[in-house]
Design a protein around this motif. Structure first.
Motif, PDB file in Angstrom:
ATOM      1  N   LYS A  80      44.994  41.856  47.356  1.00  0.00           N
ATOM      2  CA  LYS A  80      45.647  40.558  47.483  1.00  0.00           C
ATOM      3  C   LYS A  80      46.829  40.719  48.442  1.00  0.00           C
ATOM      4  N   THR A  91      44.543  44.640  43.259  1.00  0.00           N
ATOM      5  CA  THR A  91      44.400  44.032  41.936  1.00  0.00           C
ATOM      6  C   THR A  91      43.363  44.744  41.092  1.00  0.00           C
ATOM      7  N   SER A  95      39.359  43.320  37.822  1.00  0.00           N
ATOM      8  CA  SER A  95      39.708  41.887  37.813  1.00  0.00           C
ATOM      9  C   SER A  95      38.657  41.066  38.557  1.00  0.00           C
TER      10      SER A  95
END
Length: 131
Positions: A80, A91, A95
Motif C-alpha cells: 500500500k 500489508t 490481508s
C-alpha cells in the motif's frame, strides 16, 4: 502490448521474451496454458496476489501478455502506498486473501501457487477461513 512500446522496443522485448522462453523450457507458455484453461471453465477465475505495487504489477501482466487472463478487479497488491507521506507499507498477503475470501465466499476451492513462506502462511489462513 503494441500500445505500450514503440516498435523498436517492442521488437527487443519480444526477442527477450523468446530468449526467456528458451532458457526456461517454455515456462510462460506452459503457465499461460494452465491459466487459460482455468479461465475457460465456468465459475472459475484467476486471481493474482503480489507484493509488487499495483501499477507495476499491472504493467508486468500486460508486458507478459497476461492481461486477458487476470481481470484488473482480480489483481491484489499486498503493498500500500501512502502518497501524502510517500511511504510504502507492506500489508501482507494474508490481508489480500481475507479480502478475496470476503469477495468470493467460503465455498469455492482456492488453489494457491507461490514460491515462499508468505504463500504457505496465507494458504493455511485461507484454509482455516473455509472450515
Amino acid at each position: 502490448m503494441s500500445g505500450l512500446l514503440d516498435p523498436e522496443s517492442r521488437e527487443k522485448w519480444l526477442r527477450l521474451r523468446q530468449d526467456i522462453e528458451t532458457l526456461t523450457d517454455s515456462w510462460l507458455t506452459e503457465a499461460m496454458k494452465c491459466l487459460q484453461f482455468i479461465n475457460s471453465r465456468p465459475n472459475c477465475v484467476n486471481v493474482l496476489v503480489t507484493t509488487t505495487q499495483l501499477v507495476p504489477a499491472l504493467s508486468k501482466l500486460l508486458l507478459h501478455g497476461l492481461g486477458p487472463i487476470f481481470p484488473i478487479e482480480n489483481v491484489y497488491s499486498a503493498t500500500k502506498v501512502d502518497i501524502s507521506r510517500t511511504t510504502i507499507y507492506f500489508t501482507g498477503k494474508e490481508s489480500c486473501f481475507e479480502r478475496i475470501s470476503s469477495r468470493f465466499g467460503r465455498k469455492p476451492v482456492y488453489v494457491v501457487v507461490g514460491d515462499g513462506q508468505d504463500e504457505i502462511a496465507a494458504a493455511k489462513q485461507l484454509i482455516q477461513l473455509n472450515i
